[in-house]
Structure formats: C-alpha cells, structure tokens
Design an enzyme around this catalytic site. Structure first.
Site, PDB file in Angstrom:
ATOM      1  N   GLU A  17       0.849  -1.203   0.000  1.00  0.00           N
ATOM      2  CA  GLU A  17       0.000   0.000   0.000  1.00  0.00           C
ATOM      3  C   GLU A  17       0.883   1.251   0.000  1.00  0.00           C
ATOM      4  O   GLU A  17       1.878   1.303   0.719  1.00  0.00           O
ATOM      5  CB  GLU A  17      -0.896   0.025   1.237  1.00  0.00           C
ATOM      6  N   THR A  48      -4.106   4.827  -1.446  1.00  0.00           N
ATOM      7  CA  THR A  48      -5.189   5.290  -0.582  1.00  0.00           C
ATOM      8  C   THR A  48      -5.861   6.544  -1.152  1.00  0.00           C
ATOM      9  O   THR A  48      -5.397   7.143  -2.130  1.00  0.00           O
ATOM     10  CB  THR A  48      -4.689   5.569   0.850  1.00  0.00           C
ATOM     11  N   ALA A  51      -8.947  11.419   3.116  1.00  0.00           N
ATOM     12  CA  ALA A  51     -10.146  11.255   3.948  1.00  0.00           C
ATOM     13  C   ALA A  51     -11.315  12.123   3.484  1.00  0.00           C
ATOM     14  O   ALA A  51     -12.449  11.667   3.415  1.00  0.00           O
ATOM     15  CB  ALA A  51      -9.803  11.556   5.393  1.00  0.00           C
ATOM     16  N   HIS A  76      -8.174   3.115  -3.815  1.00  0.00           N
ATOM     17  CA  HIS A  76      -9.138   3.246  -2.720  1.00  0.00           C
ATOM     18  C   HIS A  76     -10.101   4.383  -3.056  1.00  0.00           C
ATOM     19  O   HIS A  76      -9.727   5.345  -3.729  1.00  0.00           O
ATOM     20  CB  HIS A  76      -8.431   3.617  -1.412  1.00  0.00           C
ATOM     21  N   GLY A 107     -14.725   5.744   4.962  1.00  0.00           N
ATOM     22  CA  GLY A 107     -13.914   6.849   5.493  1.00  0.00           C
ATOM     23  C   GLY A 107     -14.252   7.056   6.966  1.00  0.00           C
ATOM     24  O   GLY A 107     -15.334   6.655   7.427  1.00  0.00           O
ATOM     25  N   ALA A 124     -20.238   1.802   3.650  1.00  0.00           N
ATOM     26  CA  ALA A 124     -19.519   1.347   2.458  1.00  0.00           C
ATOM     27  C   ALA A 124     -20.397   0.484   1.550  1.00  0.00           C
ATOM     28  O   ALA A 124     -20.214   0.479   0.331  1.00  0.00           O
ATOM     29  CB  ALA A 124     -18.270   0.581   2.882  1.00  0.00           C
ATOM     30  N   TYR A 144     -12.223  -5.791   9.893  1.00  0.00           N
ATOM     31  CA  TYR A 144     -11.570  -5.413  11.152  1.00  0.00           C
ATOM     32  C   TYR A 144     -11.488  -6.619  12.089  1.00  0.00           C
ATOM     33  O   TYR A 144     -12.453  -6.914  12.809  1.00  0.00           O
ATOM     34  CB  TYR A 144     -12.354  -4.254  11.804  1.00  0.00           C
ATOM     35  N   LYS A 164     -22.281  -6.198   3.851  1.00  0.00           N
ATOM     36  CA  LYS A 164     -21.400  -5.504   2.897  1.00  0.00           C
ATOM     37  C   LYS A 164     -20.875  -6.483   1.848  1.00  0.00           C
ATOM     38  O   LYS A 164     -20.914  -6.194   0.654  1.00  0.00           O
ATOM     39  CB  LYS A 164     -20.251  -4.877   3.698  1.00  0.00           C
TER      40      LYS A 164
HETATM   41  P1  FAD Z   1     -18.320   0.520   6.835  1.00  0.00           P
HETATM   42  O1  FAD Z   1     -18.218  -0.819   6.209  1.00  0.00           O
HETATM   43  O2  FAD Z   1     -19.440   1.401   6.410  1.00  0.00           O
HETATM   44  O3  FAD Z   1     -18.357   0.300   8.421  1.00  0.00           O
HETATM   45  C1  FAD Z   1     -18.217   1.396   9.309  1.00  0.00           C
HETATM   46  C2  FAD Z   1     -18.997   1.105  10.594  1.00  0.00           C
HETATM   47  O4  FAD Z   1     -20.401   1.111  10.308  1.00  0.00           O
HETATM   48  C3  FAD Z   1     -18.705  -0.250  11.218  1.00  0.00           C
HETATM   49  O5  FAD Z   1     -18.765  -0.120  12.606  1.00  0.00           O
HETATM   50  C4  FAD Z   1     -19.828  -1.133  10.684  1.00  0.00           C
HETATM   51  O6  FAD Z   1     -20.090  -2.239  11.548  1.00  0.00           O
HETATM   52  C5  FAD Z   1     -20.984  -0.124  10.660  1.00  0.00           C
HETATM   53  N1  FAD Z   1     -22.004  -0.431   9.657  1.00  0.00           N
HETATM   54  C6  FAD Z   1     -21.827  -0.924   8.419  1.00  0.00           C
HETATM   55  N2  FAD Z   1     -23.000  -1.058   7.783  1.00  0.00           N
HETATM   56  C7  FAD Z   1     -23.959  -0.632   8.634  1.00  0.00           C
HETATM   57  C8  FAD Z   1     -25.382  -0.498   8.574  1.00  0.00           C
HETATM   58  N3  FAD Z   1     -26.064  -0.905   7.485  1.00  0.00           N
HETATM   59  N4  FAD Z   1     -26.042   0.003   9.648  1.00  0.00           N
HETATM   60  C9  FAD Z   1     -25.387   0.397  10.766  1.00  0.00           C
HETATM   61  N5  FAD Z   1     -24.034   0.287  10.891  1.00  0.00           N
HETATM   62  C10 FAD Z   1     -23.329  -0.213   9.841  1.00  0.00           C
HETATM   63  N6  FAD Z   1      -9.791   5.663   5.051  1.00  0.00           N
HETATM   64  C11 FAD Z   1      -9.574   6.670   4.163  1.00  0.00           C
HETATM   65  O7  FAD Z   1      -9.999   7.801   4.397  1.00  0.00           O
HETATM   66  N7  FAD Z   1      -8.893   6.442   2.992  1.00  0.00           N
HETATM   67  C12 FAD Z   1      -8.399   5.207   2.657  1.00  0.00           C
HETATM   68  O8  FAD Z   1      -7.815   5.040   1.599  1.00  0.00           O
HETATM   69  C13 FAD Z   1      -8.594   4.136   3.591  1.00  0.00           C
HETATM   70  N8  FAD Z   1      -8.131   2.877   3.322  1.00  0.00           N
HETATM   71  C14 FAD Z   1      -8.376   1.859   4.214  1.00  0.00           C
HETATM   72  C15 FAD Z   1      -7.934   0.555   3.888  1.00  0.00           C
HETATM   73  C16 FAD Z   1      -8.170  -0.491   4.777  1.00  0.00           C
HETATM   74  C17 FAD Z   1      -7.690  -1.874   4.415  1.00  0.00           C
HETATM   75  C18 FAD Z   1      -8.834  -0.250   6.014  1.00  0.00           C
HETATM   76  C19 FAD Z   1      -9.045  -1.376   6.994  1.00  0.00           C
HETATM   77  C20 FAD Z   1      -9.276   1.032   6.332  1.00  0.00           C
HETATM   78  C21 FAD Z   1      -9.069   2.100   5.426  1.00  0.00           C
HETATM   79  N9  FAD Z   1      -9.522   3.393   5.700  1.00  0.00           N
HETATM   80  C22 FAD Z   1      -9.306   4.414   4.797  1.00  0.00           C
HETATM   81  C23 FAD Z   1     -10.228   3.691   6.967  1.00  0.00           C
HETATM   82  C24 FAD Z   1     -11.755   3.468   6.839  1.00  0.00           C
HETATM   83  O9  FAD Z   1     -12.304   4.412   5.961  1.00  0.00           O
HETATM   84  C25 FAD Z   1     -12.359   3.611   8.249  1.00  0.00           C
HETATM   85  O10 FAD Z   1     -11.954   2.524   9.058  1.00  0.00           O
HETATM   86  C26 FAD Z   1     -13.865   3.838   8.352  1.00  0.00           C
HETATM   87  O11 FAD Z   1     -14.171   4.214   9.699  1.00  0.00           O
HETATM   88  C27 FAD Z   1     -14.731   2.634   8.036  1.00  0.00           C
HETATM   89  O12 FAD Z   1     -14.730   2.347   6.722  1.00  0.00           O
HETATM   90  P2  FAD Z   1     -15.501   1.020   6.168  1.00  0.00           P
HETATM   91  O13 FAD Z   1     -15.410   1.071   4.703  1.00  0.00           O
HETATM   92  O14 FAD Z   1     -14.999  -0.182   6.868  1.00  0.00           O
HETATM   93  O15 FAD Z   1     -16.996   1.375   6.640  1.00  0.00           O
END
Ligand code: FAD
Length: 290
Positions: A17, A48, A51, A76, A107, A124, A144, A164
């Site tokens: 990455e 990446t 944010a 990303h 994010g 997401a 996670y 998801k």
């Molecule tokens: P989601 O999958 O939406 O999950 C976020 C939270 O919401 C979780 O607690 C989940 O359980 C909950 N949730 C999901 N769906 C629902 C629903 N239907 N109802 C209620 N709750 C729900 N950030 C950046 O800004 N740029 C990057 O390039 C970047 N790259 C990353 C790469 C990796 C491998 C990882 C692990 C993280 C990265 N991040 C990045 C950070 C990421 O954006 C954050 O961790 C963010 O808080 C969650 O993103 P997610 O896509 O997992 O969200």
C-alpha cells in the site's frame, strides 16, 4: 488485470500500500517511491484516498504510475463526504482510465460531522452497490479482525460485514493487527458466517515509536506484550526500532503463511526499505510455492 484473478491464480500474494501526497508539488516524489517499490514485483499495489475526498486526482495519478510500472493498481475510494453524483463522476473517470479495481470504503467520520442528506452514503455497502451499477469492477472492502471501533459488539460488526460482502465484494483487506491469533479467530468467524471471499491480512511494520503513539493506538488495535517489550527496549533508537519493526512484521507473515493465510498486504508507509527487506527475506520462502 482484476485482483480477484490474481488472488485466484497466485498461491501466495504479497501486495503493497502507498499513499498519495497531500500537495500536488510532491507528486513526482511519490511517483519515484512507487517506481522503487514496484521493482520488488508485488502482486498488486494499492493507493489510498484522502479522507475528505479532495485528492481523487492524486489517487488516480499514482494508480496510473503503478500501471506504468507493470503492476496492477487498486484505487481506494471513500464515500463519506461525497454525494452519489460526485462518486459517479470519479468512478466513470477511473473507468475511462482503465482502473478495474476499487477498494470501497466509507472513510472515518470527522468529529462533529453530521450527514447532510440522503445524497450522501453512510456506509460502504452503499458505495459498493453504486460502483457495481456503473460498470464491471473488481471491488474490495475493509474488515476489522478486532472489530470496527464504532461497532458495539462482534455480532453487530460481523452482521454488517456480511451485509457488505453480499453487496458484491470480491475480497476483504484487513485492518492492521499485531497478534495473529486475533486474525485466525476472525477468519473462523467469517467462515461460520458464510463470508467466503479471500481475506487479505494487512500487516503494518512499525518502524518508529512516534508512529505507534500517533496512529496505531488511535486505531484501537491491541498490542501483545512481546511487541510492547520491543518498543520499550528499542523505541528510543530510530535505527534499532526500524529493523526490529520489520523483523516483527516478517515473523508475523511467516506465521500467517504457515497457517494457510496466503494473501499478505503490507502497509509500507511509502518506505521503500520496508518493501525491500520484506521482499528479500520472503523470497527464499515463497518463490518455490507461488
Ligand atoms: P463501513 O463498512 O461502512 O463500516 C463502518 C462502521 O459502520 C462499522 O462499525 C460497521 O459495523 C458499521 N455499519 C456498516 N454497515 C452498517 C449499517 N447498514 N447500519 C449500521 N451500521 C453499519 N480511510 C480513508 O480515508 N482512505 C483510505 O484510503 C482508507 N483505506 C483503508 C484501507 C483499509 C484496508 C482499512 C481497513 C481502512 C481504510 N480506511 C481508509 C479507513 C476506513 O475508511 C475507516 O476505518 C472507516 O471508519 C470505516 O470504513 P468502512 O469502509 O470499513 O466502513
């Protein structure tokens, strides 16, 4: 090439990455870093996304450089601060530029942020559906092993991960972790839940005590005693910590491979030395098995 095909074709994958710069005048420096790392022939390289979604062009530019180096890029994309229309224009532009692989993320929510209206995606899975509605992409998502910090329980977190994944996720890349047992337990829970896409283990070599304080502790990852002892002993000596951090990561990777985890993603922090050391040390172990 689609990353799902790489994951199917190569027995062991090691990917890197990188992150784009925050200012455009640093883009050439980041491109040079990409070229240096690409020389170690990773299975693919991810880049990446800023944010707040303001640096889509930077992500695209670095993805283009990765392609020019002959390596498959994974771009990303976050949705938190963009409307559906903005997402659509970014994805269509990437499609025209030949980007086939997107890691779809929500994010992190900035403090005090309130979702403006329904044109914005809260999670997401909505972004994943949108990307698939635009074209034929290979889509990855985040997972996670120690549960997402916003989730109140493992059950809630895994239910959302399943939801998801069912929206069309081709692979999952994990948040960093420092205790492999955490990952093995998570792998089992995914299997029980019917989450059967490839899991890519995200490994972060910690090369400075300052970085540990700033980033890792914020992410909520737990640190095993063995790792804390390393930081206590070597954290004040930058050079010693750099090497100890890489060796700890290698130890984790070898244990993962020995336990059937064949897809490893290295959070390189744009440090070519990390890419070099890890590739060189693993060469003798994995080359005969690819
Ligand atoms: P989601 O999958 O939406 O999950 C976020 C939270 O919401 C979780 O607690 C989940 O359980 C909950 N949730 C999901 N769906 C629902 C629903 N239907 N109802 C209620 N709750 C729900 N950030 C950046 O800004 N740029 C990057 O390039 C970047 N790259 C990353 C790469 C990796 C491998 C990882 C692990 C993280 C990265 N991040 C990045 C950070 C990421 O954006 C954050 O961790 C963010 O808080 C969650 O993103 P997610 O896509 O997992 O969200």
């Amino acid at each position: 090439m689609k990353i799902k095909d790489i994951l199917n074709n190569e027995k062991i994958t090691v990917s890197f990455e990188v992150f784009p710069p925050k200012q455009w005048d640093k883009i050439e420096k980041t491109k040079a870093t990409v070229r240096e790392m690409a020389a170690y022939n990773p299975s693919f390289m991810s880049v990446t996304y800023g944010a707040a979604g303001t640096t889509a062009g930077f992500t695209e530019e670095i993805a283009r450089e990765i392609t020019e180096c002959g390596i498959t890029p994974l771009a990303h994309l976050t949705c938190l601060t963009s409307t559906g229309d903005k997402i659509e224009s970014v994805v269509r532009k990437w499609q025209n530029d030949g980007i086939e692989n997107i890691l779809a993320l929500r994010g992190d929510i900035p403090e005090g942020f309130v979702f403006p209206d329904k044109q914005y995606y809260e999670h997401a899975y909505q972004l994943i559906r949108k990307i698939h509605s635009i074209g034929d992409f290979c889509v990855g998502a985040a997972c996670y092993p120690e549960i997402h910090p916003e989730s109140s329980s493992r059950v809630e977190d895994i239910d959302h991960l399943k939801e998801k994944t069912d929206c069309g996720v081709d692979f999952l890349t994990s948040q960093m972790f420092f205790d492999n047992t955490v990952f093995y337990n998570f792998r089992e829970i995914c299997a029980i839940k019917g989450i059967n896409v490839p899991l890519i283990a995200g490994i972060m070599p910690i090369t400075s005590a300052r970085f540990l304080e700033k980033s890792v502790k914020l992410s909520g990852c737990s640190l095993p005693k063995k790792f804390e002892s390393i930081v206590e002993r070597f954290g004040s000596d930058d050079n010693a910590m750099l090497h100890a951090g890489i060796i700890y990561a290698l130890d984790q990777i070898i244990d993962l491979l020995a336990n059937g985890v064949n897809n490893i993603h290295i959070y390189t922090m744009n440090k070519p030395l990390i890419a070099k050391k890890i590739t060189e040390e693993l060469a003798g172990i994995i080359n005969g098995q690819k």
